[in-house]
Scaffold this motif. Structure first.
Motif, PDB file in Angstrom:
ATOM      1  N   SER A 209      43.185  39.187  43.490  1.00 48.01           N
ATOM      2  CA  SER A 209      44.207  40.210  43.751  1.00 48.01           C
ATOM      3  C   SER A 209      45.545  39.961  43.072  1.00 48.01           C
ATOM      4  N   SER A 210      45.647  38.949  42.243  1.00 45.70           N
ATOM      5  CA  SER A 210      46.845  38.755  41.425  1.00 45.70           C
ATOM      6  C   SER A 210      46.719  39.606  40.167  1.00 45.70           C
TER       7      SER A 210
ATOM      8  N   CYS B  18      40.169  28.537  41.837  1.00 45.07           N
ATOM      9  CA  CYS B  18      41.620  28.716  41.929  1.00 45.07           C
ATOM     10  C   CYS B  18      42.347  27.493  41.370  1.00 45.07           C
TER      11      CYS B  18
ATOM     12  N   THR C 227      40.426  45.118  43.696  1.00 49.01           N
ATOM     13  CA  THR C 227      41.671  44.355  43.878  1.00 49.01           C
ATOM     14  C   THR C 227      42.282  44.600  45.249  1.00 49.01           C
TER      15      THR C 227
ATOM     16  N   THR D 243      51.400  36.421  38.615  1.00 42.63           N
ATOM     17  CA  THR D 243      50.372  35.568  38.036  1.00 42.63           C
ATOM     18  C   THR D 243      49.418  35.073  39.117  1.00 42.63           C
ATOM     19  N   GLY D 244      49.986  34.764  40.274  1.00 44.47           N
ATOM     20  CA  GLY D 244      49.210  34.418  41.459  1.00 44.47           C
ATOM     21  C   GLY D 244      49.575  35.366  42.579  1.00 44.47           C
ATOM     22  N   VAL D 245      49.234  34.989  43.798  1.00 47.33           N
ATOM     23  CA  VAL D 245      49.640  35.744  44.980  1.00 47.33           C
ATOM     24  C   VAL D 245      50.423  34.802  45.875  1.00 47.33           C
TER      25      VAL D 245
ATOM     26  N   ASN E 239      46.507  38.372  37.184  1.00 48.33           N
ATOM     27  CA  ASN E 239      45.448  37.712  36.422  1.00 48.33           C
ATOM     28  C   ASN E 239      44.068  38.049  36.976  1.00 48.33           C
TER      29      ASN E 239
ATOM     30  N   GLY F  21      48.072  33.666  49.182  1.00 51.96           N
ATOM     31  CA  GLY F  21      47.208  33.694  48.008  1.00 51.96           C
ATOM     32  C   GLY F  21      46.001  32.789  48.101  1.00 51.96           C
TER      33      GLY F  21
ATOM     34  N   GLY G 242      56.664  41.400  43.334  1.00 50.90           N
ATOM     35  CA  GLY G 242      56.006  40.872  42.147  1.00 50.90           C
ATOM     36  C   GLY G 242      55.713  41.955  41.137  1.00 50.90           C
TER      37      GLY G 242
ATOM     38  N   LEU H 190      52.854  39.788  44.193  1.00 49.55           N
ATOM     39  CA  LEU H 190      51.671  39.886  43.332  1.00 49.55           C
ATOM     40  C   LEU H 190      52.092  39.708  41.884  1.00 49.55           C
TER      41      LEU H 190
ATOM     42  N   GLU I 288      44.090  34.964  45.457  1.00 51.49           N
ATOM     43  CA  GLU I 288      44.809  35.215  44.215  1.00 51.49           C
ATOM     44  C   GLU I 288      43.901  35.238  42.985  1.00 51.49           C
TER      45      GLU I 288
END
Length: 312
Positions: free
Chosen positions: A187-188, A175, A233, A139-141, A190, A163, A257, A137, A184
């Motif tokens: 749930s990232s 995305c 999230t 910037t992205g997933v 960001n 993600g 992450g 986890l 993502e």
């Protein structure tokens, strides 16, 4: 004892390590990632730093059995090309053959998230396990799925793209892959910040710039909007992970992450959300744990990937 070189190519730095077959790091270093001219100099700079730091001209230089390289992008099914690495500017980069030709050392390529997953299985949070779901986890997933100690790479080198599992929402979040409402986007790190900003706007509050670190501080202080942000999230993330677990029935879920640094503040509610949706036969019989290797996960996993090619 057999010595390998593990390499983890990131958008900012390239991390390298000399590691023996038992997983002991003998030497570790890094170089900047040179993305000039679509990253065309990266392969030769990897070769140069290996020659300078490991091979050299010393007669006592170690005999390197192989090199494993984790790359931020999919690898071709034959393992020879990096299909695409957007952050590096690569498309159809023949990284394996370029490095092998100069160094005369066999090279194994794999996706960086898959490398991190293997690293956590070999020497990290899931040590001793053979079946796990690894979720990173940031910037992205990102993620990696391992069954019987082998990464699920898929026919199109896109296995484990956790993600990009689609989620259902009243919102529309586009995305980076071009699809709408990928996991993502919610749930990232960001995605979490975006959710908090939306809730603040709806509440008519202004808090200036903030990060997920601030959100968890507010959460600790009992802030209602931070509590709601975390719930949103982990709700999306928990449902997605439960779906994967219901499909593969793994032993452990490892969370890595930047967001994982929140520890139990994230993992405990996440485990509760997974349990709401997981198959009853699995509930209570799996673990959710925080990744242990940090930035070293990829280099460990890259070496493990090479070793596994030698034993299969």
């Amino acid at each position: 004892m057999k010595q390998m070189i593990g390499i983890d190519i990131g958008g900012t730095t390239i991390k390298l390590a000399l590691i023996d077959s038992l997983g002991n790091i003998q030497k570790k270093w890094q170089i900047p990632t040179n993305v000039e001219e679509n990253g065309r100099f990266i392969p030769q700079e990897i070769v140069a730093t290996i020659q300078a730091n490991v091979l050299g001209k010393d007669e006592l230089a170690p005999d390197i059995a192989g090199i494993g390289i984790g790359v931020p992008g999919p690898i071709s099914p034959d393992g020879n090309f990096v299909v695409q690495a957007v952050n590096l500017g690569w498309s159809e980069m023949p990284l394996k053959s370029v490095v092998e030709k100069v160094l005369s050392i066999p090279v194994t390529l794999l996706n960086d998230a898959n490398a991190a997953a293997l690293g956590e299985m070999w020497k990290g949070a899931a040590k001793g396990k053979q079946n796990l779901v690894f979720v990173t986890l940031g910037t992205g997933v990102g993620g990696g799925i391992i069954i019987d100690s082998k990464v699920i790479n898929g026919v199109h080198s896109s296995g484990g793209e956790i993600g990009h599992i689609a989620v259902t929402s009243d919102e529309t979040r586009i995305c980076g892959c071009g699809n709408i409402n990928c996991l993502e986007t919610f749930s990232s790190a960001n995605g979490m910040v975006r959710t908090m900003k939306k809730l603040l706007s709806e509440a008519g509050e202004v808090r200036g710039d903030f990060t997920t670190v601030d959100i968890f501080k507010w959460l600790d202080a009992g802030d209602y909007l931070a509590i709601l942000t975390l719930d949103i999230t982990v709700s999306y993330l928990g449902q997605a992970i439960a779906g994967i677990m219901n499909t593969i029935d793994a032993e452990e879920v490892v969370i890595g992450g930047g967001l994982s640094e929140a520890g139990s503040a994230l993992l405990e509610p996440l485990k509760a959300k997974i349990d709401q949706h997981i198959f009853p036969q699995i509930r209570g019989k799996y673990m959710v744990s925080q990744a242990k290797l940090g930035n070293d996960a990829g280099i460990y996993g890259a070496v493990y990937s090479y070793l596994s090619t030698q034993t299969n």
